[in-house]
Design a protein around this motif. Structure first.
Motif, PDB file in Angstrom:
ATOM      1  N   ARG A   1       0.821  -1.206   0.000  1.00 37.72           N
ATOM      2  CA  ARG A   1       0.000   0.000   0.000  1.00 37.72           C
ATOM      3  C   ARG A   1       0.861   1.265   0.000  1.00 37.72           C
ATOM      4  O   ARG A   1       0.507   2.273  -0.628  1.00 37.72           O
ATOM      5  N   VAL A   2       1.988   1.229   0.702  1.00 37.97           N
ATOM      6  CA  VAL A   2       2.899   2.378   0.700  1.00 37.97           C
ATOM      7  C   VAL A   2       3.470   2.596  -0.700  1.00 37.97           C
ATOM      8  O   VAL A   2       3.575   3.725  -1.188  1.00 37.97           O
TER       9      VAL A   2
ATOM     10  N   ASN B   1       3.775   5.879  -5.816  1.00 32.23           N
ATOM     11  CA  ASN B   1       3.631   6.089  -7.259  1.00 32.23           C
ATOM     12  C   ASN B   1       2.833   7.357  -7.555  1.00 32.23           C
ATOM     13  O   ASN B   1       3.092   8.055  -8.541  1.00 32.23           O
ATOM     14  N   TYR B   2       1.873   7.656  -6.688  1.00 32.12           N
ATOM     15  CA  TYR B   2       1.087   8.886  -6.860  1.00 32.12           C
ATOM     16  C   TYR B   2       1.871  10.113  -6.400  1.00 32.12           C
ATOM     17  O   TYR B   2       1.825  11.176  -7.027  1.00 32.12           O
ATOM     18  N   ALA B   3       2.607   9.968  -5.288  1.00 30.51           N
ATOM     19  CA  ALA B   3       3.337  11.105  -4.723  1.00 30.51           C
ATOM     20  C   ALA B   3       4.588  11.463  -5.524  1.00 30.51           C
ATOM     21  O   ALA B   3       5.156  12.543  -5.330  1.00 30.51           O
ATOM     22  N   GLN B   4       5.007  10.591  -6.431  1.00 35.72           N
ATOM     23  CA  GLN B   4       6.226  10.834  -7.202  1.00 35.72           C
ATOM     24  C   GLN B   4       6.147  12.138  -8.002  1.00 35.72           C
ATOM     25  O   GLN B   4       7.132  12.862  -8.151  1.00 35.72           O
TER      26      GLN B   4
ATOM     27  N   THR C   1      13.765   9.951  -6.601  1.00 36.49           N
ATOM     28  CA  THR C   1      12.911   8.767  -6.527  1.00 36.49           C
ATOM     29  C   THR C   1      12.976   8.164  -5.132  1.00 36.49           C
ATOM     30  O   THR C   1      14.051   7.716  -4.701  1.00 36.49           O
ATOM     31  N   PRO C   2      11.879   8.140  -4.387  1.00 37.26           N
ATOM     32  CA  PRO C   2      11.888   7.506  -3.059  1.00 37.26           C
ATOM     33  C   PRO C   2      11.898   5.985  -3.181  1.00 37.26           C
ATOM     34  O   PRO C   2      11.422   5.414  -4.182  1.00 37.26           O
TER      35      PRO C   2
END
Length: 428
Positions: A109-110, A115-118, A126-127
């Motif tokens: 889920r994280v 992918n959205y917060a990128q 890139t986290p």
């Protein structure tokens, strides 16, 4: 209810014996399969998000990386808390989940939310997720003993050979390298020469970046033979960088060596690893995966290290810096010895006070069965065999024995009184 249970047990002895043997066998199996560790894992159920943006200040990291990530990760279900930490060039976000949440479901889920917060992060940042280990997952440390080999070569050996081999061991989440130098090509540009040859700095950077690359071609047919055409351009040594053209001065090409000096150096370090004050070494930290058996993982890692050692250069060997299996085995043996001592002491006390070996046998039989059932429950609740849980079992033996002694002594007294009454009636 208790009377019915006692009545059933007295009139169905075979069933009771079979159930007791079944529980004892299940308990023995649970003892062998229960994860063993020296200390209980009390760490929170968390997922770590690590982001690197080297050269930036903590305030910039906080504003452009940590804050957007913390804001967007708060909407995940079953989250208790989200904590963020910013430091020079790095950001850490700790997503704390409820204790009953599966760790791999949480990581999935994280990752979906990342992918959205990128899109909210700076370009090129890139986290990534931290290893699926816990706060007590550092179970084994080792370093290389390599006389005559410099720290850069040792670190390359660790990063490109040893690390990848040990990560294949079952139960290992990550092998983190430490010590030594990460090799890198260092280009020191002279601004006066750039100005003299009228070459912009970005042209130098772009030329080096573009020339460190292989390019693909197409198939070329000649004399009924097909040839694959490709361009080989990866940098292999310092001379390859020095020969890269970066511009023109009149009709003469200007190369990197004309405006800069190139050397092989070490990456910037934030610390060193020293052994006993004798000098720096290179090694790795084995991180155990969540929920694995620490003792079994360490044994598998040692077996794999013996295989890997055969492929190391001459005179290069592994040396153990920290081995938790020694603490695990010492703790388990200590508690095992305590359990055996308690059982022997209880046997002697029961025999002395009751002076009846059959009554003492009834009390002693329940000890191994009770301990076996305890391990069944440990497995059911996902608790490892550690100092705390084994000590709890050792302390509980006293309670089990007390109940058994009271019940057997009471039954023994009633039987004795009944026997005396019977003898009196017969004499009358």
């Amino acid at each position: 209810m208790v009377e019915k249970l006692i009545h059933f047990a007295l009139h169905n002895k075979l069933i009771v014996i079979v159930l007791a043997l079944g529980l004892f066998g299940w308990g023995v199996y649970s003892v062998r399969t229960n994860p063993i560790d020296a200390i209980p894992d009390l760490s929170e159920n968390q997922v770590i998000v690590f982001t690197e943006w080297m050269g930036r200040s903590p305030q910039l990291i906080e504003d452009q990386i940590t804050y957007p990530l913390v804001s967007n990760l708060q909407g995940i279900p079953n989250i208790k808390n989200v904590r963020g930490t910013s430091m020079f060039g790095m950001s850490f976000v700790y997503v704390i989940f409820e204790d009953n949440v599966d760790v791999y479901w949480a990581r999935t889920r994280v990752m979906e939310r990342l992918n959205y917060a990128q899109r909210l992060l700076p370009q090129g940042v890139t986290p990534s997720l931290g290893p699926d280990g816990t706060g007590v997952g550092h179970i084994f440390w080792y370093h290389l003993e390599a006389p005559g080999m410099d720290l850069g070569e040792q670190r390359a050996l660790q990063d490109w050979y040893v690390k990848f081999a040990l990560q294949t061991v079952k139960g290992v989440s990550e092998v983190a390298s430490f010590g030594g130098f990460g090799k890198q090509y260092q280009i020191n540009i002279d601004p006066y020469k750039l100005n003299y040859f009228n070459v912009p700095l970005m042209d130098v950077l772009n030329s080096i970046r573009k020339n460190n690359n292989d390019v693909g071609g197409r198939k070329f047919e000649m004399s009924d033979m097909a040839y694959i055409v490709r361009g080989l351009g990866y940098i292999k040594n310092v001379k390859d960088i020095e020969d890269i053209p970066v511009g023109n001065y009149g009709s003469v090409p200007v190369r990197v060596r004309d405006v800069a000096t190139v050397q092989m150096g070490g990456e910037l370090r934030l610390g060193i690893f020293d052994v006993n004050g004798e000098g720096e070494v290179v090694g790795g930290i084995v991180v155990m995966r969540y929920g694995e058996n620490a003792d079994a993982v360490i044994k598998d890692v040692k077996i794999k290290m013996k295989e890997v050692e055969k492929g190391l250069p001459p005179n290069v060997k592994f040396k153990v810096s920290y081995d938790r299996s020694e603490l695990i085995e010492a703790a388990v043996e200590s508690v095992k010895g305590t359990l055996i001592e308690e059982m022997i002491t209880v046997s002697i006390v029961v025999l002395i006070f009751l002076l009846h070996w059959r009554s003492a046998l009834i009390i002693l039989i329940q000890l191994p069965i009770s301990v076996a059932i305890g391990f069944i429950l440990l497995n059911a609740f996902g608790i490892s065999s550690n100092i705390m849980s084994l000590t709890g079992i050792a302390l509980a033996i006293g309670v089990v024995v007390d109940d058994g002694i009271v019940m057997v002594e009471n039954a023994y007294r009633h039987l004795s009184e009944a026997q005396l009454d019977k003898e009196k009636n017969q004499s009358i």
